[in-house]
Design a protein around this motif. Structure first.
Motif, PDB file in Angstrom:
ATOM      1  N   LEU A   1      27.502 -26.954 -18.935  1.00  0.00           N
ATOM      2  CA  LEU A   1      27.084 -27.746 -19.639  1.00  0.00           C
ATOM      3  C   LEU A   1      26.076 -26.969 -20.661  1.00  0.00           C
ATOM      4  CD1 LEU A   1      27.784 -31.409 -19.305  1.00  0.00           C
ATOM      5  CD2 LEU A   1      29.688 -29.206 -19.713  1.00  0.00           C
ATOM      6  N   ASN A   2      25.093 -27.086 -19.877  1.00  0.00           N
ATOM      7  CA  ASN A   2      23.752 -26.796 -20.733  1.00  0.00           C
ATOM      8  C   ASN A   2      23.815 -24.906 -21.107  1.00  0.00           C
ATOM      9  OD1 ASN A   2      21.828 -28.590 -20.597  1.00  0.00           O
ATOM     10  ND2 ASN A   2      21.913 -28.956 -18.709  1.00  0.00           N
ATOM     11  N   ASN A   3      24.266 -24.280 -19.915  1.00  0.00           N
ATOM     12  CA  ASN A   3      24.299 -22.852 -20.118  1.00  0.00           C
ATOM     13  C   ASN A   3      25.293 -22.480 -21.603  1.00  0.00           C
ATOM     14  OD1 ASN A   3      22.614 -22.339 -18.294  1.00  0.00           O
ATOM     15  ND2 ASN A   3      24.043 -21.700 -16.282  1.00  0.00           N
ATOM     16  N   ALA A   4      26.769 -23.220 -21.671  1.00  0.00           N
ATOM     17  CA  ALA A   4      27.621 -23.281 -22.310  1.00  0.00           C
ATOM     18  C   ALA A   4      26.889 -23.341 -24.167  1.00  0.00           C
ATOM     19  CB  ALA A   4      28.768 -24.064 -22.513  1.00  0.00           C
ATOM     20  N   GLY A   5      25.588 -24.060 -23.894  1.00  0.00           N
ATOM     21  CA  GLY A   5      25.145 -24.345 -25.246  1.00  0.00           C
ATOM     22  C   GLY A   5      25.664 -25.683 -25.512  1.00  0.00           C
ATOM     23  N   TYR A   6      26.339 -26.333 -24.471  1.00  0.00           N
ATOM     24  CA  TYR A   6      27.146 -28.205 -24.953  1.00  0.00           C
ATOM     25  C   TYR A   6      26.251 -28.731 -25.650  1.00  0.00           C
ATOM     26  CZ  TYR A   6      30.173 -31.845 -24.640  1.00  0.00           C
ATOM     27  OH  TYR A   6      30.611 -32.915 -25.245  1.00  0.00           O
TER      28      TYR A   6
ATOM     29  N   ILE B   1      27.642 -23.918 -38.298  1.00  0.00           N
ATOM     30  CA  ILE B   1      29.213 -23.322 -38.205  1.00  0.00           C
ATOM     31  C   ILE B   1      29.040 -21.822 -37.492  1.00  0.00           C
ATOM     32  CG2 ILE B   1      31.495 -23.269 -38.679  1.00  0.00           C
ATOM     33  CD1 ILE B   1      31.129 -25.097 -40.753  1.00  0.00           C
ATOM     34  N   TYR B   2      28.718 -20.761 -37.905  1.00  0.00           N
ATOM     35  CA  TYR B   2      28.684 -19.126 -37.117  1.00  0.00           C
ATOM     36  C   TYR B   2      27.788 -19.400 -35.962  1.00  0.00           C
ATOM     37  CZ  TYR B   2      27.524 -14.897 -36.818  1.00  0.00           C
ATOM     38  OH  TYR B   2      27.038 -13.506 -36.482  1.00  0.00           O
ATOM     39  N   LEU B   3      26.606 -19.539 -35.805  1.00  0.00           N
ATOM     40  CA  LEU B   3      25.985 -19.872 -34.636  1.00  0.00           C
ATOM     41  C   LEU B   3      27.517 -21.331 -34.071  1.00  0.00           C
ATOM     42  CD1 LEU B   3      21.847 -21.051 -35.629  1.00  0.00           C
ATOM     43  CD2 LEU B   3      22.882 -19.151 -34.967  1.00  0.00           C
ATOM     44  N   MET B   4      27.314 -22.359 -33.755  1.00  0.00           N
ATOM     45  CA  MET B   4      28.032 -22.754 -32.633  1.00  0.00           C
ATOM     46  C   MET B   4      29.304 -21.915 -32.287  1.00  0.00           C
ATOM     47  SD  MET B   4      28.962 -26.637 -34.341  1.00  0.00           S
ATOM     48  CE  MET B   4      28.967 -26.363 -36.230  1.00  0.00           C
ATOM     49  N   GLU B   5      29.908 -21.090 -33.307  1.00  0.00           N
ATOM     50  CA  GLU B   5      30.767 -20.334 -32.673  1.00  0.00           C
ATOM     51  C   GLU B   5      30.534 -19.069 -31.813  1.00  0.00           C
ATOM     52  OE1 GLU B   5      33.584 -18.658 -36.687  1.00  0.00           O
ATOM     53  OE2 GLU B   5      33.982 -20.593 -36.386  1.00  0.00           O
ATOM     54  N   VAL B   6      29.070 -18.707 -32.524  1.00  0.00           N
ATOM     55  CA  VAL B   6      28.368 -17.200 -30.782  1.00  0.00           C
ATOM     56  C   VAL B   6      28.138 -18.002 -30.061  1.00  0.00           C
ATOM     57  CG1 VAL B   6      26.098 -16.709 -30.485  1.00  0.00           C
ATOM     58  CG2 VAL B   6      27.019 -16.698 -32.486  1.00  0.00           C
ATOM     59  N   TYR B   7      27.900 -19.455 -29.906  1.00  0.00           N
ATOM     60  CA  TYR B   7      28.439 -19.779 -27.855  1.00  0.00           C
ATOM     61  C   TYR B   7      29.591 -20.158 -28.115  1.00  0.00           C
ATOM     62  CZ  TYR B   7      22.951 -21.523 -28.435  1.00  0.00           C
ATOM     63  OH  TYR B   7      22.073 -22.072 -28.147  1.00  0.00           O
ATOM     64  N   LYS B   8      30.350 -20.294 -28.306  1.00  0.00           N
ATOM     65  CA  LYS B   8      31.633 -20.717 -28.368  1.00  0.00           C
ATOM     66  C   LYS B   8      32.332 -19.125 -27.837  1.00  0.00           C
ATOM     67  CE  LYS B   8      32.532 -24.885 -31.091  1.00  0.00           C
ATOM     68  NZ  LYS B   8      33.318 -25.633 -32.237  1.00  0.00           N
ATOM     69  N   ASP B   9      31.836 -18.399 -28.170  1.00  0.00           N
ATOM     70  CA  ASP B   9      32.905 -16.471 -28.759  1.00  0.00           C
ATOM     71  C   ASP B   9      31.455 -16.376 -26.397  1.00  0.00           C
ATOM     72  OD1 ASP B   9      33.902 -16.220 -30.428  1.00  0.00           O
ATOM     73  OD2 ASP B   9      32.937 -15.638 -31.288  1.00  0.00           O
ATOM     74  N   LYS B  10      30.692 -16.833 -26.230  1.00  0.00           N
ATOM     75  CA  LYS B  10      30.165 -16.263 -24.641  1.00  0.00           C
ATOM     76  C   LYS B  10      30.061 -17.304 -23.918  1.00  0.00           C
ATOM     77  CE  LYS B  10      26.476 -14.528 -27.602  1.00  0.00           C
ATOM     78  NZ  LYS B  10      24.593 -13.979 -27.753  1.00  0.00           N
ATOM     79  N   MET B  11      31.136 -18.404 -23.994  1.00  0.00           N
ATOM     80  CA  MET B  11      31.756 -19.165 -22.926  1.00  0.00           C
ATOM     81  C   MET B  11      32.551 -18.447 -22.085  1.00  0.00           C
ATOM     82  SD  MET B  11      32.130 -22.962 -24.773  1.00  0.00           S
ATOM     83  CE  MET B  11      30.749 -23.610 -25.626  1.00  0.00           C
ATOM     84  N   THR B  12      32.387 -19.057 -20.345  1.00  0.00           N
ATOM     85  CA  THR B  12      33.348 -18.391 -19.846  1.00  0.00           C
ATOM     86  C   THR B  12      34.246 -19.127 -19.136  1.00  0.00           C
ATOM     87  OG1 THR B  12      32.185 -19.538 -18.219  1.00  0.00           O
ATOM     88  CG2 THR B  12      30.945 -17.613 -18.282  1.00  0.00           C
TER      89      THR B  12
END
Length: 214
Positions: free
Chosen positions: A186-191, A141-152
């Motif tokens: 989608l790919n760059n966001a880590g979707y 969950i922490y790693l998912m949130e790291v991805y989400k926090d970096k999304m444009t």
């Protein structure tokens, strides 16, 4: 018998300029929308307890729905942010379907400790199932949130549309870009990495508690 308790708390609720309106929205989402949508899986109805906090109880075999319910609440409360604790275990007092605050037991104790942890540090959603896999779940969950926090904003928009339309071409038409551009967003966001991690958490909860597709 195992149950799955979910406790959620609005972040910095006292600092909200429109706190009264947010609390009304909160009651509508939690006590009406969630209870209506997930009625058959609920052991004690989701209830707003302190104006800015809620708790609710699922039957243990539906623990995997905790992820979906949390996402549902978060999406319907945007831009207000919440932290969540999920605890799985038994109950000392027989759950009362009509209201969650009349119940008590290890499931709620675990959820309470997790929401306190979520308030102190990331991730904003913490699980306690009483198993060795808890830290793996919380790390995912922490790693998912790291991805989400970096999304444009553009990536978030593409993801929101893709979740609704299920087609990159349809999203491309909506955004007036090429399908390749949508794929890159989608790919760059880590979707896909996020979806894979979410699926692994849900699958683990299904295997451990005997859940099945709702």
């Amino acid at each position: 018998m195992d149950y799955c308790a979910i406790i959620g708390d609005i972040v910095k609720s006292r600092e909200l300029g429109n706190r009264v309106e947010v609390q009304k929205q909160f009651v509508g989402v939690v006590e009406h929308m969630v209870n209506d949508k997930y009625k058959e899986y609920i052991a004690s109805r989701f209830t707003v307890t302190l104006g800015d906090e809620f708790q609710g109880l699922l039957y243990g075999k539906y623990s995997y729905l905790s992820c979906e319910i949390i996402k549902f609440i978060s999406q319907n409360m945007k831009p207000v942010k919440l932290v969540y604790g999920v605890g799985i275990g038994g109950m000392d007092i027989q759950p009362d379907y009509s209201i969650a605050i009349r119940s008590d037991g290890p499931a709620y104790h675990n959820a309470r400790s997790m929401v306190m942890r979520a308030k102190e540090k990331k991730p904003s959603i913490c699980f306690c199932t009483g198993s060795a896999e808890d830290e793996l779940i919380n790390s995912l969950i922490y790693l998912m949130e790291v991805y989400k926090d970096k999304m444009t904003p553009k990536q978030n928009q593409a993801i929101e549309l893709y979740n609704k339309k299920k087609s990159q071409c349809a999203v491309a038409d909506e955004l007036k870009v090429t399908q390749g551009s949508v794929s890159r967003l989608l790919n760059n966001a880590g979707y896909y990495e996020i979806k894979y991690a979410e699926k692994n958490i849900v699958d683990f909860l299904k295997r451990k508690y005997g859940g099945h597709n709702a």
